[in-house]
Scaffold this motif. Structure first.
Motif, PDB file in Angstrom:
ATOM      1  N   ASP A 162       0.913  -1.108  -0.047  1.00 20.86           N
ATOM      2  CA  ASP A 162       0.093  -0.070   0.000  1.00 20.86           C
ATOM      3  C   ASP A 162       0.986   1.259   0.117  1.00 20.86           C
ATOM      4  OD1 ASP A 162       1.125  -0.144   2.540  1.00 20.86           O
ATOM      5  OD2 ASP A 162      -0.851   0.410   3.412  1.00 20.86           O
ATOM      6  N   GLY A 163       2.053   1.003  -0.137  1.00 22.31           N
ATOM      7  CA  GLY A 163       2.875   2.204  -0.197  1.00 22.31           C
ATOM      8  C   GLY A 163       3.678   2.586   1.100  1.00 22.31           C
ATOM      9  N   THR A 164       3.325   2.045   2.111  1.00 27.01           N
ATOM     10  CA  THR A 164       3.973   2.285   3.379  1.00 27.01           C
ATOM     11  C   THR A 164       5.379   1.979   3.391  1.00 27.01           C
ATOM     12  OG1 THR A 164       1.836   1.623   4.401  1.00 27.01           O
ATOM     13  CG2 THR A 164       3.751   1.857   6.021  1.00 27.01           C
ATOM     14  N   GLU A 165       6.122   3.141   3.819  1.00 28.85           N
ATOM     15  CA  GLU A 165       7.366   2.637   3.965  1.00 28.85           C
ATOM     16  C   GLU A 165       7.948   2.341   5.079  1.00 28.85           C
ATOM     17  OE1 GLU A 165      10.794   5.977   3.253  1.00 28.85           O
ATOM     18  OE2 GLU A 165      10.329   5.413   1.151  1.00 28.85           O
ATOM     19  N   ILE A 166       8.937   1.245   5.369  1.00 25.52           N
ATOM     20  CA  ILE A 166       9.258   0.841   6.591  1.00 25.52           C
ATOM     21  C   ILE A 166      10.750   0.615   6.483  1.00 25.52           C
ATOM     22  CG2 ILE A 166       7.209  -0.623   7.330  1.00 25.52           C
ATOM     23  CD1 ILE A 166       8.773  -3.042   5.871  1.00 25.52           C
ATOM     24  N   GLU A 167      11.320   0.298   7.718  1.00 26.02           N
ATOM     25  CA  GLU A 167      12.979   0.268   7.875  1.00 26.02           C
ATOM     26  C   GLU A 167      13.029  -1.274   8.289  1.00 26.02           C
ATOM     27  OE1 GLU A 167      14.860   2.995  10.185  1.00 26.02           O
ATOM     28  OE2 GLU A 167      16.756   2.007   9.925  1.00 26.02           O
ATOM     29  N   ILE A 168      14.026  -2.046   7.555  1.00 30.03           N
ATOM     30  CA  ILE A 168      14.137  -3.332   7.954  1.00 30.03           C
ATOM     31  C   ILE A 168      15.457  -3.403   8.614  1.00 30.03           C
ATOM     32  CG2 ILE A 168      14.663  -5.527   6.946  1.00 30.03           C
ATOM     33  CD1 ILE A 168      11.866  -4.769   6.300  1.00 30.03           C
TER      34      ILE A 168
END
Ligand SMILES: CC(C)(COP(=O)(O)OP(=O)(O)OC[C@H]1O[C@@H](n2cnc3c(N)ncnc32)[C@H](O)[C@@H]1OP(=O)(O)O)[C@@H](O)C(=O)NCCC(=O)NCCS
Length: 175
Positions: free
Chosen positions: A7-13
């Protein structure tokens, strides 16, 4: 590393829980307990228990017994996954665990975490088997595991108790 969900949500891995605050680890696990998710824990963890858990995770990471993947959004855990090398004569086998926070489900995060953890476990441990277990009613998890390539190898009937009822536990291996 940054990644984008469906859905376009940016996350940090991240590849360790080292830099994740203890209270955030506690919130993540306790939110799943509160929700009644199909995880092994039935009682909320205390900060003392969570501190001991984190300490043992970091020790296992240091000893090279575990690979971990954590997804963060605005400093909060959106999901996490780990692969644990088993002890003794089980050393060829790696057990996988995964949990995505409720509001981040259905966006591809589970698949991303699982695939990354598997890739790291393969590289680090060169295992004979990568396996996991799942309660039969947990269809979302089962579908995810099948999509990624796990297949059922055993079924223990009447194994897992939830709300006074017993359910089968399935054992799956990555093919
Ligand atoms: C199981 C779990 C990790 C899935 O994570 P997720 O981020 O929602 O999964 P994804 O969005 O990456 O979905 C990947 C695939 O899993 C399957 N899947 C996920 N949610 C599903 C659902 N509600 N119903 C059916 N299949 C589902 C689908 O095959 C999906 O692929 P698709 O989008 O192409 O259809 C998550 O529901 C969770 O953490 N649940 C609570 C804790 C838990 O059960 N952990 C596992 C214990 S064994």
């Amino acid at each position: 590393m940054k990644a984008k969900l469906k859905d376009g949500t940016e996350i940090e891995i991240m590849d360790s829980i080292k830099d994740v605050p203890l209270h955030e680890c506690l919130r993540h696990i306790n939110s799943a307990v509160e929700e009644g998710a199909w995880i092994i824990y039935t009682k909320k963890m205390t900060i003392k228990e969570e501190r001991a858990w984190k300490k043992s995770c970091l020790a296992d990471e240091k000893k090279g017994l575990m690979v971990k993947t954590v997804a963060l959004r605005d400093g909060r855990i959106a999901g996490s996954s780990e692969g644990r090398k088993q002890p003794g004569r089980n050393h060829g086998n790696v057990a996988i665990g995964i949990m995505v926070t409720k509001e981040f489900r259905g966006k591809g995060l589970g698949e991303l975490l699982l695939k990354r953890t598997i890739a790291k476990a393969k590289k680090k441990f060169r295992p004979k088997n990568i396996f996991l277990s799942v309660a039969e009613p947990n269809k979302a998890a089962m579908k995810l595991y099948e999509k990624v390539g796990f297949r059922e190898i055993a079924r223990f009937p009447d194994w897992i108790e939830k709300d006074g009822k017993y359910y089968a536990q399935l054992w799956m291996v990555l093919k």
